[in-house]
Write an enzyme that holds these catalytic residues in place. Structure first.
Site, PDB file in Angstrom:
ATOM      1  N   GLY A  46      39.964  33.070  40.531  1.00  0.00           N
ATOM      2  CA  GLY A  46      40.476  32.424  39.327  1.00  0.00           C
ATOM      3  C   GLY A  46      41.520  33.296  38.671  1.00  0.00           C
ATOM      4  N   GLN A  51      47.296  36.439  32.382  1.00  0.00           N
ATOM      5  CA  GLN A  51      47.114  37.608  33.256  1.00  0.00           C
ATOM      6  C   GLN A  51      48.392  37.960  34.025  1.00  0.00           C
ATOM      7  OE1 GLN A  51      43.229  35.897  34.929  1.00  0.00           O
ATOM      8  NE2 GLN A  51      42.892  38.099  35.105  1.00  0.00           N
ATOM      9  N   CYS A  95      36.950  40.610  37.546  1.00  0.00           N
ATOM     10  CA  CYS A  95      38.174  40.043  36.983  1.00  0.00           C
ATOM     11  C   CYS A  95      39.353  40.795  37.578  1.00  0.00           C
ATOM     12  CB  CYS A  95      38.160  40.200  35.471  1.00  0.00           C
ATOM     13  SG  CYS A  95      39.628  39.544  34.663  1.00  0.00           S
ATOM     14  N   LEU A  96      40.418  40.066  37.944  1.00  0.00           N
ATOM     15  CA  LEU A  96      41.590  40.724  38.531  1.00  0.00           C
ATOM     16  C   LEU A  96      42.247  41.672  37.533  1.00  0.00           C
ATOM     17  CD1 LEU A  96      43.149  37.774  40.561  1.00  0.00           C
ATOM     18  CD2 LEU A  96      41.758  39.669  41.422  1.00  0.00           C
ATOM     19  N   HIS A 137      34.825  31.725  32.472  1.00  0.00           N
ATOM     20  CA  HIS A 137      35.490  33.040  32.476  1.00  0.00           C
ATOM     21  C   HIS A 137      37.000  32.870  32.252  1.00  0.00           C
ATOM     22  CE1 HIS A 137      36.238  37.138  34.464  1.00  0.00           C
ATOM     23  NE2 HIS A 137      37.434  36.593  34.413  1.00  0.00           N
ATOM     24  N   GLU A 138      37.603  31.927  32.973  1.00  0.00           N
ATOM     25  CA  GLU A 138      39.056  31.736  32.868  1.00  0.00           C
ATOM     26  C   GLU A 138      39.449  31.167  31.508  1.00  0.00           C
ATOM     27  OE1 GLU A 138      40.827  33.192  34.929  1.00  0.00           O
ATOM     28  OE2 GLU A 138      39.238  33.524  36.380  1.00  0.00           O
ATOM     29  N   HIS A 141      39.883  33.735  28.904  1.00  0.00           N
ATOM     30  CA  HIS A 141      41.190  34.424  28.925  1.00  0.00           C
ATOM     31  C   HIS A 141      42.183  33.743  27.977  1.00  0.00           C
ATOM     32  CE1 HIS A 141      40.904  37.559  31.948  1.00  0.00           C
ATOM     33  NE2 HIS A 141      40.382  36.735  32.838  1.00  0.00           N
TER      34      HIS A 141
END
Ligand code: NI
Length: 174
Positions: A46, A51, A95-96, A137-138, A141
């Protein structure tokens, strides 16, 4: 398609509340394609636009199936959670933007989300399990929230300190 650099925490951009998309046009679709390419390149499931430094309410998701394969991406524009289950689910999240760090986070097991798809059409999706966790989660953000904001401040600060140190080490020497 372009692979865009992903912002690593701690970074003030990751705390920004993203703005709604007014028109889903070719520019937005190009961004979706770049985000997907960037997510696959970083081996993620995701990615939110912020990001990659774009302050728009856009998310791409592609959770692995039971064979461990990807290839069924979901594009969420202006997503909104309209219902959550009472039952919770615990998942060890990564997370990236927080590479190499993981922690268990408790979230509702199921969600219903409304969004615009890549053609600008209104859609609704009911998600459970990993897809539900990933959506939540996304969407966090988009509010400037990271998964570490759901864990103890001691653990969060430890992770952010380590990432900060790593960033300093990776800075070019002038
Ligand atoms: Ni993330």
């Amino acid at each position: 398609m372009a692979v865009l650099p992903i912002i690593v925490a701690p970074d003030p951009r990751l705390k920004v509340v993203s703005e709604p998309v007014s028109v889903v046009d070719d520019g937005i679709r190009a961004l979706l394609d770049d985000m997907l390419a960037s997510m696959y390149d970083a081996v993620g499931i995701g990615l939110a636009a912020i990001q990659v430094g774009v302050n728009k309410r856009i998310v791409v998701i592609d959770v692995v199936n039971d064979k461990g394969e990807q290839g069924n991406p979901v594009f969420l524009i202006n997503p909104e959670i309209v219902w959550t289950s009472d039952d919770d689910r615990v998942h060890e999240e990564g997370c990236l933007s927080l590479p190499e760090h993981y922690a268990e986070v408790v979230r509702p097991d199921e969600v219903r989300v409304t969004y615009l798809d890549r053609d600008g059409e209104a859609q609704e999706l009911h998600a459970a399990g990993i897809l539900s966790t990933c959506i939540q989660h996304e969407l966090d953000h988009l509010e400037g929230i990271l998964f570490v904001d759901h864990i103890s401040s001691m653990r969060r600060n430890m992770i952010l300190r380590k990432l900060k140190k790593l960033k300093r080490q990776n800075e070019p020497v002038r």
